[in-house]
Design an enzyme around this catalytic site. Structure first.
Site, mmCIF file in Angstrom:
data_model
loop_
_atom_site.group_PDB
_atom_site.id
_atom_site.type_symbol
_atom_site.label_atom_id
_atom_site.label_comp_id
_atom_site.label_asym_id
_atom_site.label_seq_id
_atom_site.Cartn_x
_atom_site.Cartn_y
_atom_site.Cartn_z
ATOM 1 N NE ARG A 129 55.196 24.003 37.096
ATOM 2 C CZ ARG A 129 56.402 23.795 36.572
ATOM 3 N NH1 ARG A 129 57.360 24.689 36.791
ATOM 4 N NH2 ARG A 129 56.645 22.733 35.853
ATOM 5 C CE LYS A 151 33.526 30.756 39.396
ATOM 6 N NZ LYS A 151 32.117 30.546 38.976
ATOM 7 C CD GLU A 193 26.925 39.086 35.990
ATOM 8 O OE1 GLU A 193 26.571 38.712 37.126
ATOM 9 O OE2 GLU A 193 27.303 38.299 35.098
ATOM 10 C CE LYS A 237 32.580 37.198 41.993
ATOM 11 N NZ LYS A 237 32.787 37.648 40.621
ATOM 12 C CD GLU A 247 31.089 27.931 41.240
ATOM 13 O OE1 GLU A 247 30.565 27.075 40.523
ATOM 14 O OE2 GLU A 247 31.469 29.047 40.827
ATOM 15 N NE ARG A 251 33.559 32.539 43.050
ATOM 16 C CZ ARG A 251 34.771 33.031 42.804
ATOM 17 N NH1 ARG A 251 35.760 32.782 43.647
ATOM 18 N NH2 ARG A 251 35.003 33.777 41.747
ATOM 19 C CG ASN A 255 27.683 30.063 38.817
ATOM 20 O OD1 ASN A 255 28.448 30.766 38.175
ATOM 21 N ND2 ASN A 255 28.106 29.117 39.633
ATOM 22 C CG HIS A 258 25.950 33.372 35.205
ATOM 23 N ND1 HIS A 258 25.187 34.240 35.949
ATOM 24 C CD2 HIS A 258 27.082 34.050 34.887
ATOM 25 C CE1 HIS A 258 25.830 35.392 36.080
ATOM 26 N NE2 HIS A 258 26.976 35.302 35.440
ATOM 27 C CG HIS A 262 27.487 30.477 30.985
ATOM 28 N ND1 HIS A 262 28.195 29.941 32.043
ATOM 29 C CD2 HIS A 262 27.729 31.808 31.022
ATOM 30 C CE1 HIS A 262 28.833 30.908 32.678
ATOM 31 N NE2 HIS A 262 28.571 32.044 32.075
ATOM 32 C CG HIS A 275 28.329 37.370 30.437
ATOM 33 N ND1 HIS A 275 28.179 35.997 30.511
ATOM 34 C CD2 HIS A 275 28.405 37.806 31.724
ATOM 35 C CE1 HIS A 275 28.164 35.623 31.779
ATOM 36 N NE2 HIS A 275 28.303 36.694 32.533
#
Length: 373
Positions: A129, A151, A193, A237, A247, A251, A255, A258, A262, A275
């Site tokens: 956990r 993330k 990026e 960042k 997010e 935040r 993206n 992206h 993606h 990527h």
């Protein structure tokens, strides 16, 4: 010389430690990892996760540093590449964790690029956990983006990063000297990026990139610019994550590029484009969408696309990618809300807005303009 950037969060703040790029023979900050982790008072058991190529370059040095600081170290290597970012790979990490009896005070260390960082973070988030994770990124993309912010996750066959969790690292250690072993294509991927941060947050960084003659290979980028790229991108960042850890709003600007990027990655089976290349394609699309909606000046999208080309990144869709398939795949994006796709769109260099009011016809029109003839 080391710069330290703080990621300030309500529950668990942490440091990003960035050393300067050196072209002289000098001790690497990788050799200080054990000492830095010992100062965090973590448990003694460590599982180092990497891929065979990265482990060959740096694995033994990292293990020596950790064992010298009193840690008990086990290791797990996974195949490189986005197509191995799956639950099957996570199972392999779990198996090694079980075999070595990792405890709740134990730590997983991600030594690698974005794929290794995302998978190690997810394994750490879900083992017992949640145990500690330390990120030691070895690619430019991971240094400026994926290693920071917590993330984590893996891909589903029908979409990128659909399975994941937020799990912040205890430390991010960035040593730009490791970039000297990075393939040129991966260096260019990281520049996507970096350009993203210039567009969404830092107009001064954008100007610094414009002033550089070349951005496509490390050897053509001056050490002081590499330092600026790392510190300014990481600070951007950290600032965004500090204001919106999970997010809820701001935040989402990270993206940029992206959303369509993606889908391109997914539709090409994570084999044709990497990527960063997909993000570059997505930024070109988003920039043109912003122009067509009257949000952005055409001169600015031309400046953005010139930077993307300077970094040796693509500005057109790969051959054979079906536009209708992209439109359909966008509905599986994590950012879809009430059936509407949210886009991050620029309004000026350094400023973006988030909207779900982008007609499908505009998306089609822009994508058609990006097809190779």
């Amino acid at each position: 010389m080391t710069s330290v950037i703080n990621v300030n969060l309500p529950e668990q703040s942490y440091e990003i430690a960035i050393t300067s790029l050196s072209y002289a023979i000098a001790p690497s900050s990788l050799d200080q990892l054990g000492q830095q982790m010992a100062s965090l008072k973590l448990g003694k058991k460590v599982l180092l996760v990497s891929n065979p190529t990265i482990f060959k370059h740096f694995g033994e040095r990292v293990i020596t540093s950790l064992t010298s600081a009193g840690f008990e170290v086990a290791s797990c290597t996974l195949p490189p590449g986005e197509r191995y970012k799956t639950l099957n790979s996570i199972q392999k990490i779990y198996d090694v964790a079980l075999e070595n009896r990792l405890e709740r005070s134990s730590t997983m260390v991600a030594l690698g690029g974005g794929v290794i960082g995302d998978m190690t973070g997810f394994a750490a988030a879900t083992w017992l956990r949640g145990i500690n994770v330390v990120q030691v990124p070895t690619s430019l993309l991971a240094m400026v983006d994926s290693a920071i912010g917590g993330k984590t996750g893996v891909n589903h066959p029908h979409g990128k990063n659909l399975i994941g969790a937020f799990h912040q690292p205890r430390l991010v250690l960035i040593d730009p000297d490791v970039l000297k072993t990075l393939p040129m294509r991966e260096f260019r991927a990281g520049m996507a990026e970096v350009i993203k941060y210039g567009v969404i947050w830092d107009a001064e960084l954008f100007a610094l990139l414009e002033a550089s003659k070349r951005l496509d290979q490390l050897r053509y980028v001056k050490p002081d610019l590499i330092t600026s790229i790392l510190t300014r991108s990481c600070q951007a960042k950290a600032d965004v994550v500090g204001k919106d850890e999970k997010e809820g709003g701001l935040r989402a600007i990270l993206n940029y590029g992206h959303t369509i990027g993606h889908t391109v990655e997914s539709l090409t089976g994570y084999r044709l484009v990497n990527h960063g290349e997909a993000v570059a394609i997505g930024m070109v699309a988003a920039g043109q969408i912003a122009v067509d909606l009257g949000l952005w000046q055409n001169v600015d999208t031309e400046r953005q696309n010139a930077l993307i080309q300077k970094a040796g990144l693509p500005t057109q869709l790969p051959d054979g990618v079906d536009i209708e398939a992209i439109i359909e795949a966008l509905q599986l994006d994590k950012k879809v809300k009430a059936g509407k796709v949210r886009f991050v769109l620029p309004t000026e260099i350094g400023v973006v807005t988030i909207t779900d009011e982008v007609p499908s016809d505009i998306i089609r029109q822009v994508l058609r303009g990006m097809q190779t003839i």
